[in-house]
Design an enzyme around this catalytic site. Structure first.
Site, PDB file in Angstrom:
ATOM      1  N   LYS A 157      16.509  -2.490  -7.362  1.00 27.03           N
ATOM      2  CA  LYS A 157      17.013  -3.852  -7.262  1.00 27.03           C
ATOM      3  C   LYS A 157      16.716  -4.575  -8.555  1.00 27.03           C
ATOM      4  CE  LYS A 157      12.628  -4.943  -5.240  1.00 27.03           C
ATOM      5  NZ  LYS A 157      12.025  -4.570  -6.455  1.00 27.03           N
ATOM      6  N   VAL A 169       2.371  -1.510  -9.673  1.00 31.55           N
ATOM      7  CA  VAL A 169       3.643  -1.806  -9.012  1.00 31.55           C
ATOM      8  C   VAL A 169       3.620  -3.226  -8.451  1.00 31.55           C
ATOM      9  CG1 VAL A 169       5.079  -1.248  -7.006  1.00 31.55           C
ATOM     10  CG2 VAL A 169       4.235   0.584  -8.484  1.00 31.55           C
ATOM     11  N   THR A 211       3.903  -5.796 -11.309  1.00 33.41           N
ATOM     12  CA  THR A 211       5.236  -5.821 -11.890  1.00 33.41           C
ATOM     13  C   THR A 211       6.263  -6.391 -10.919  1.00 33.41           C
ATOM     14  OG1 THR A 211       4.663  -3.884 -13.227  1.00 33.41           O
ATOM     15  CG2 THR A 211       7.009  -4.420 -13.008  1.00 33.41           C
ATOM     16  N   GLU A 212       6.142  -6.016  -9.650  1.00 33.64           N
ATOM     17  CA  GLU A 212       7.126  -6.444  -8.657  1.00 33.64           C
ATOM     18  C   GLU A 212       6.973  -7.907  -8.259  1.00 33.64           C
ATOM     19  OE1 GLU A 212       9.674  -4.979  -7.515  1.00 33.64           O
ATOM     20  OE2 GLU A 212       9.418  -2.820  -7.749  1.00 33.64           O
ATOM     21  N   SER A 213       5.733  -8.386  -8.105  1.00 32.84           N
ATOM     22  CA  SER A 213       5.542  -9.705  -7.497  1.00 32.84           C
ATOM     23  C   SER A 213       4.456 -10.560  -8.116  1.00 32.84           C
ATOM     24  CB  SER A 213       5.211  -9.524  -6.008  1.00 32.84           C
ATOM     25  OG  SER A 213       3.929  -8.917  -5.855  1.00 32.84           O
TER      26      SER A 213
END
Length: 378
Positions: A3, A229, A232-234
């Protein structure tokens, strides 16, 4: 995973359109275009899921646009918390990357009281994302215990804020000393801005240490990778959302990674709900389990541990198929090509030749973050 980074607004988007196109398209139009592109490339996502989520977003966005106007409308993203309250007249924003909170109101009648109420509600936001509806203007109810921002904010006396009396006193201080009044297209806006504490990200990270340890051991995934992760993601924002219908700390997509974990690990039908994934433990469980699936099923033929790590990171964002496609059109032949190269060459290919520009950047960012977490714990 699989995404782009943001849920709705083009204000922070870097992909899909030129600056001129951005200025000509509304946030909602860009969001829907990206959603369509996402689901064209992910046909396993259910039509019911797509239609239901887009209906929810359309209704919510319409209310925001009607109240604030398109030029002043903002929406939540993976690293940007936005909550509307007070029949859409007030809103709170938390920029987790830059550590800044901004609270605003456009109420015409006693705006100072509306702003006061919005400040207190933000300071006391509960530490349970499932109890806060970011897709509506429903009020935020304090449910007791330590708020989500406890320790990440200090009041004018340098104290953390847990109870209503201190939140009200800090709101009074902000209203007396830091209010900005300005006229925009929507009318007069009253606002206050203040910073999170310097180590706010580390404090959020620490909150999930026991869960990371638990699921790292359960699924044989390095803790540093799970942390990287999430960062980086949130940026460790449990309220994180994206336009790809991804939720929570590790930005799990229910219809893809979520369904995969339910089927292959949990041995159950269906897929996790949005509410389920907003629970931090559920999210870390599902996200780490998906890393395990990538490691032990889809990419298991990659022999070199470092090459495998690069492939797992890239696949978490863009899918295992695209990782293999980077090396050979025949997915069965791709592992042989990977195994014939050094880990440095594999990294070079995935950051330069992967079909998705986002996935190319993603590997670079997660790898950098993982090294930082690893060195910080050595």
């Amino acid at each position: 995973m699989n995404k782009t980074l943001l849920f709705v607004p083009a204000l922070l988007l870097a992909a899909c359109a030129s600056n001129q196109q951005k200025s000509e398209q509304s946030d909602l139009e860009q969001f829907l275009a990206q959603r369509q592109d996402y689901y064209q490339n992910n046909p396993q996502s259910s039509d019911k899921d797509v239609e239901g989520f887009e209906s929810l977003v359309n209704h919510f966005a319409d209310r925001v646009y009607v109240t604030w106007g398109q030029s002043d409308s903002i929406f939540a993203s993976s690293k940007h918390y936005v909550k509307y309250t007070d029949n859409y007249q007030s809103r709170a924003q938390i920029d987790f990357d830059n550590g800044v909170i901004t609270i605003e109101t456009i109420a015409k009648d006693q705006p100072n009281e509306h702003l006061h109420q919005a400040i207190v509600a933000t300071l006391l936001t509960p530490d349970d994302p499932a109890s806060v509806d970011i897709f509506s203007a429903k009020e935020v109810d304090a449910v007791g215990g330590k708020p989500f921002l406890y320790g990440q904010i200090e009041d004018h006396e340098g104290q953390p804020i847990q109870w209503g009396w201190r939140a009200n006193r800090f709101a009074d201080y902000l209203l007396s000393n830091q209010v900005v009044r300005e006229y925009r297209q929507v009318g007069e806006v009253w606002s206050v801005s203040f910073n999170l504490v310097r180590d706010h990200q580390a404090l959020r990270e620490y909150k999930y240490a026991q869960l990371v340890k638990k699921y790292s051991q359960k699924y044989d995934i390095d803790e540093s990778l799970i942390y990287a992760v999430m960062k980086t993601e949130s940026s460790f924002n449990p309220y994180a959302v994206s336009h790809a219908n991804a939720y929570g700390l590790m930005q799990v997509v229910p219809a893809t990674a979520g369904r995969d974990v339910f089927e292959k690990i949990k041995l159950r039908d269906g897929e996790p709900s949005r509410q389920f994934l907003f629970d931090p433990e559920n999210n870390i469980d599902i996200g780490t389990a998906y890393l395990h699936i990538l490691k032990t099923r889809y990419l298991k033929e990659i022999k070199d541990p470092e090459s495998l790590r690069f492939a797992i990171i890239s696949a978490y964002n863009g899918g295992a198929g695209n990782v293999l496609k980077t090396f050979h059109a025949d997915r069965k032949q791709a592992p042989n090509v990977i195994n014939s190269r050094s880990s440095a060459q594999v990294y070079q290919s995935l950051t330069n030749e992967h079909p998705s520009a986002e996935s190319r950047r993603y590997l670079y960012k997660v790898n950098k973050a993982q090294k930082a977490f690893y060195s910080g714990r050595s």
